[in-house]
Design a protein around this motif. Sequence first.
Motif, PDB file in Angstrom:
ATOM      1  N   PHE A  22       5.733  -6.068  -9.410  1.00 10.00           N
ATOM      2  CA  PHE A  22       5.840  -6.838  -8.052  1.00 10.00           C
ATOM      3  C   PHE A  22       4.494  -7.354  -7.584  1.00 10.00           C
ATOM      4  O   PHE A  22       4.333  -8.709  -7.300  1.00 10.00           O
ATOM      5  CB  PHE A  22       6.918  -6.340  -7.296  1.00 10.00           C
ATOM      6  CG  PHE A  22       7.087  -7.330  -5.980  1.00 10.00           C
ATOM      7  CD1 PHE A  22       8.072  -8.316  -5.996  1.00 10.00           C
ATOM      8  CD2 PHE A  22       6.366  -7.103  -4.872  1.00 10.00           C
ATOM      9  CE1 PHE A  22       8.442  -9.222  -4.760  1.00 10.00           C
ATOM     10  CE2 PHE A  22       6.549  -7.727  -3.681  1.00 10.00           C
ATOM     11  CZ  PHE A  22       7.357  -8.640  -3.841  1.00 10.00           C
ATOM     12  N   SER A  23       3.674  -6.441  -7.224  1.00 11.18           N
ATOM     13  CA  SER A  23       2.465  -6.788  -6.450  1.00 11.18           C
ATOM     14  C   SER A  23       1.484  -7.711  -7.286  1.00 11.18           C
ATOM     15  O   SER A  23       0.663  -8.025  -6.448  1.00 11.18           O
ATOM     16  CB  SER A  23       1.875  -5.356  -5.934  1.00 11.18           C
ATOM     17  OG  SER A  23       2.796  -4.696  -5.061  1.00 11.18           O
ATOM     18  N   GLN A  24       1.538  -7.677  -8.552  1.00  9.40           N
ATOM     19  CA  GLN A  24       0.758  -8.319  -9.096  1.00  9.40           C
ATOM     20  C   GLN A  24       0.979  -9.873  -8.905  1.00  9.40           C
ATOM     21  O   GLN A  24      -0.061 -10.730  -8.863  1.00  9.40           O
ATOM     22  CB  GLN A  24       0.769  -8.014 -10.708  1.00  9.40           C
ATOM     23  CG  GLN A  24      -0.122  -9.022 -11.616  1.00  9.40           C
ATOM     24  CD  GLN A  24      -1.209  -8.271 -12.207  1.00  9.40           C
ATOM     25  OE1 GLN A  24      -1.332  -6.874 -12.032  1.00  9.40           O
ATOM     26  NE2 GLN A  24      -2.069  -8.767 -12.976  1.00  9.40           N
ATOM     27  N   TYR A  25       2.106 -10.345  -8.622  1.00 10.23           N
ATOM     28  CA  TYR A  25       2.452 -11.735  -8.467  1.00 10.23           C
ATOM     29  C   TYR A  25       2.864 -12.046  -7.153  1.00 10.23           C
ATOM     30  O   TYR A  25       2.873 -13.279  -6.664  1.00 10.23           O
ATOM     31  CB  TYR A  25       3.427 -12.002  -9.398  1.00 10.23           C
ATOM     32  CG  TYR A  25       3.034 -11.815 -11.008  1.00 10.23           C
ATOM     33  CD1 TYR A  25       1.989 -12.512 -11.594  1.00 10.23           C
ATOM     34  CD2 TYR A  25       3.704 -10.943 -11.569  1.00 10.23           C
ATOM     35  CE1 TYR A  25       1.673 -12.415 -12.870  1.00 10.23           C
ATOM     36  CE2 TYR A  25       3.407 -10.840 -12.825  1.00 10.23           C
ATOM     37  CZ  TYR A  25       2.547 -11.543 -13.583  1.00 10.23           C
ATOM     38  OH  TYR A  25       2.042 -11.533 -14.959  1.00 10.23           O
ATOM     39  N   PHE A  26       3.426 -11.065  -6.463  1.00  9.17           N
ATOM     40  CA  PHE A  26       4.473 -11.463  -5.129  1.00  9.17           C
ATOM     41  C   PHE A  26       4.004 -10.727  -3.886  1.00  9.17           C
ATOM     42  O   PHE A  26       3.438  -9.615  -3.944  1.00  9.17           O
ATOM     43  CB  PHE A  26       5.836 -11.242  -5.497  1.00  9.17           C
ATOM     44  CG  PHE A  26       6.229 -12.240  -6.598  1.00  9.17           C
ATOM     45  CD1 PHE A  26       6.824 -13.328  -6.311  1.00  9.17           C
ATOM     46  CD2 PHE A  26       6.361 -11.489  -7.652  1.00  9.17           C
ATOM     47  CE1 PHE A  26       7.335 -13.971  -7.380  1.00  9.17           C
ATOM     48  CE2 PHE A  26       6.972 -12.362  -9.028  1.00  9.17           C
ATOM     49  CZ  PHE A  26       7.480 -13.578  -8.686  1.00  9.17           C
ATOM     50  N   ARG A  27       4.504 -11.192  -2.995  1.00 10.03           N
ATOM     51  CA  ARG A  27       4.434 -10.764  -1.452  1.00 10.03           C
ATOM     52  C   ARG A  27       5.748 -10.792  -0.715  1.00 10.03           C
ATOM     53  O   ARG A  27       6.304 -11.685  -1.097  1.00 10.03           O
ATOM     54  CB  ARG A  27       3.135 -11.230  -0.627  1.00 10.03           C
ATOM     55  CG  ARG A  27       1.698 -10.803  -1.182  1.00 10.03           C
ATOM     56  CD  ARG A  27       1.584  -9.165  -0.965  1.00 10.03           C
ATOM     57  NE  ARG A  27       0.339  -8.979  -1.590  1.00 10.03           N
ATOM     58  CZ  ARG A  27      -0.156  -8.593  -2.846  1.00 10.03           C
ATOM     59  NH1 ARG A  27       0.700  -8.561  -3.694  1.00 10.03           N
ATOM     60  NH2 ARG A  27      -1.415  -8.340  -3.124  1.00 10.03           N
ATOM     61  N   ASN A  28       6.049 -10.112   0.195  1.00 10.29           N
ATOM     62  CA  ASN A  28       7.166 -10.262   0.921  1.00 10.29           C
ATOM     63  C   ASN A  28       7.105 -11.436   1.589  1.00 10.29           C
ATOM     64  O   ASN A  28       5.948 -11.870   2.268  1.00 10.29           O
ATOM     65  CB  ASN A  28       7.471  -9.119   1.899  1.00 10.29           C
ATOM     66  CG  ASN A  28       8.717  -9.421   2.633  1.00 10.29           C
ATOM     67  OD1 ASN A  28       8.513  -9.747   4.025  1.00 10.29           O
ATOM     68  ND2 ASN A  28       9.878  -9.084   2.468  1.00 10.29           N
ATOM     69  N   LEU A  29       8.198 -12.249   1.771  1.00  8.61           N
ATOM     70  CA  LEU A  29       8.184 -13.615   2.755  1.00  8.61           C
ATOM     71  C   LEU A  29       8.943 -13.482   3.889  1.00  8.61           C
ATOM     72  O   LEU A  29       8.594 -13.945   4.785  1.00  8.61           O
ATOM     73  CB  LEU A  29       8.774 -14.631   1.735  1.00  8.61           C
ATOM     74  CG  LEU A  29       8.857 -15.978   2.488  1.00  8.61           C
ATOM     75  CD1 LEU A  29       7.482 -16.665   2.794  1.00  8.61           C
ATOM     76  CD2 LEU A  29       9.446 -17.099   1.664  1.00  8.61           C
ATOM     77  N   TRP A  30      10.151 -12.703   3.958  1.00  6.69           N
ATOM     78  CA  TRP A  30      10.891 -12.580   5.014  1.00  6.69           C
ATOM     79  C   TRP A  30      11.984 -11.345   4.883  1.00  6.69           C
ATOM     80  O   TRP A  30      11.857 -10.911   3.595  1.00  6.69           O
ATOM     81  CB  TRP A  30      11.919 -13.790   5.224  1.00  6.69           C
ATOM     82  CG  TRP A  30      12.721 -14.138   4.321  1.00  6.69           C
ATOM     83  CD1 TRP A  30      12.324 -14.972   3.281  1.00  6.69           C
ATOM     84  CD2 TRP A  30      14.135 -14.086   4.308  1.00  6.69           C
ATOM     85  NE1 TRP A  30      13.711 -14.985   2.271  1.00  6.69           N
ATOM     86  CE2 TRP A  30      14.871 -14.756   3.135  1.00  6.69           C
ATOM     87  CE3 TRP A  30      15.054 -13.351   4.951  1.00  6.69           C
ATOM     88  CZ2 TRP A  30      16.024 -14.597   2.777  1.00  6.69           C
ATOM     89  CZ3 TRP A  30      16.410 -13.341   4.752  1.00  6.69           C
ATOM     90  CH2 TRP A  30      16.798 -14.033   3.535  1.00  6.69           C
TER      91      TRP A  30
END
Length: 330
Positions: free
Chosen positions: A81-89
């Motif tokens: 997950f962390s390779q592509y994304f971050r939390n938004l809400w």
Amino acid sequence: MNSSIYSQIPTPFLFNFLCPTPPTTASNKQQYMLSHYCSSFMAAFLFFLVFVLLMSSSSTTAQGPPFPGFYPSSSVQSNGFSQYFRNLWGPQHQRLDDQGSVTIWLDNTSGSGFKSLHSYRSGYFGVAVKLQPGYTAGVITSFYLSNNQYFPGNHDEIDLEFLGTTPGKPYTLQTNVFIKGSGDGNIIGREMKFHLWFDPTQNFHHYAIQWTPSDIIFLVDDVPIRRYTRRNDATFPVRPMWVYGSIWDASQWATEDGKYKADYHYQPFVSKYREFKISGCTAEAGESCRPRSGGLSEEQYKAMEWVQRNYLVYDYCNDPKRDHTQIPEC
């Protein structure tokens, strides 16, 4: 027994073949008993024949789609997950594990969503998802591309949305395409909805969007279920988009047009994502980044036709309530 052969024989011929006319020397009682026996036998035979044909048809569907000949996901490396994304809400409703998987959930206080680190001009965007069983009406689990944050009211979007359901009824996978605008109250969606040939709550399955300059292909376990082709810029998204995932309450319309709402007696509603696969040209990449080619092979077309023949439950192009002047591609 070759049921296909019998199905092509005219019924009177089949009856005479299996139950020949009794000899004229037989007594009336013998003729009656033979006729009664043959009628009962013929009825049982026809029932058995219908049963065989139904079972044959059912087993063919249960086997799943034909081999598509090519697995697009095999050419893209899986990452965490962390390779592509971050939390938004909804960060308090999101949990990462050591294997790079992410779990998000919805309760009566909040849902959760995440967003990619980069925007893309084209590419392959896939993820393995496992859904929650039981009562999930009104709840949507999604994986999609959008630029809504940057063009509010005039945005583009490509959706994979799992519409929650009630016990005993299957999930619906909604695919959708928006082009330049839905925030003015005149929403022009291009929805095609499917049931699946498996239970998406039992195991992880891979879902993907392949967006090229010529088409958009939606895939489930590497099987194409829909192809949306580019006819002109007015009906095709061409601006960069980010990749998102979320779980949220859409009780107004998600389940049977809003008939069933989210019931928080069943909370939390949990969705799990893993094996993220992204390969595409970012908005920052130069002309040296060449997009994937579009189109489908003959085997992929046959697999897609099988899915649409057996599992398509809604097609916006066939909806008489839609204003077809707004969807010229139909």
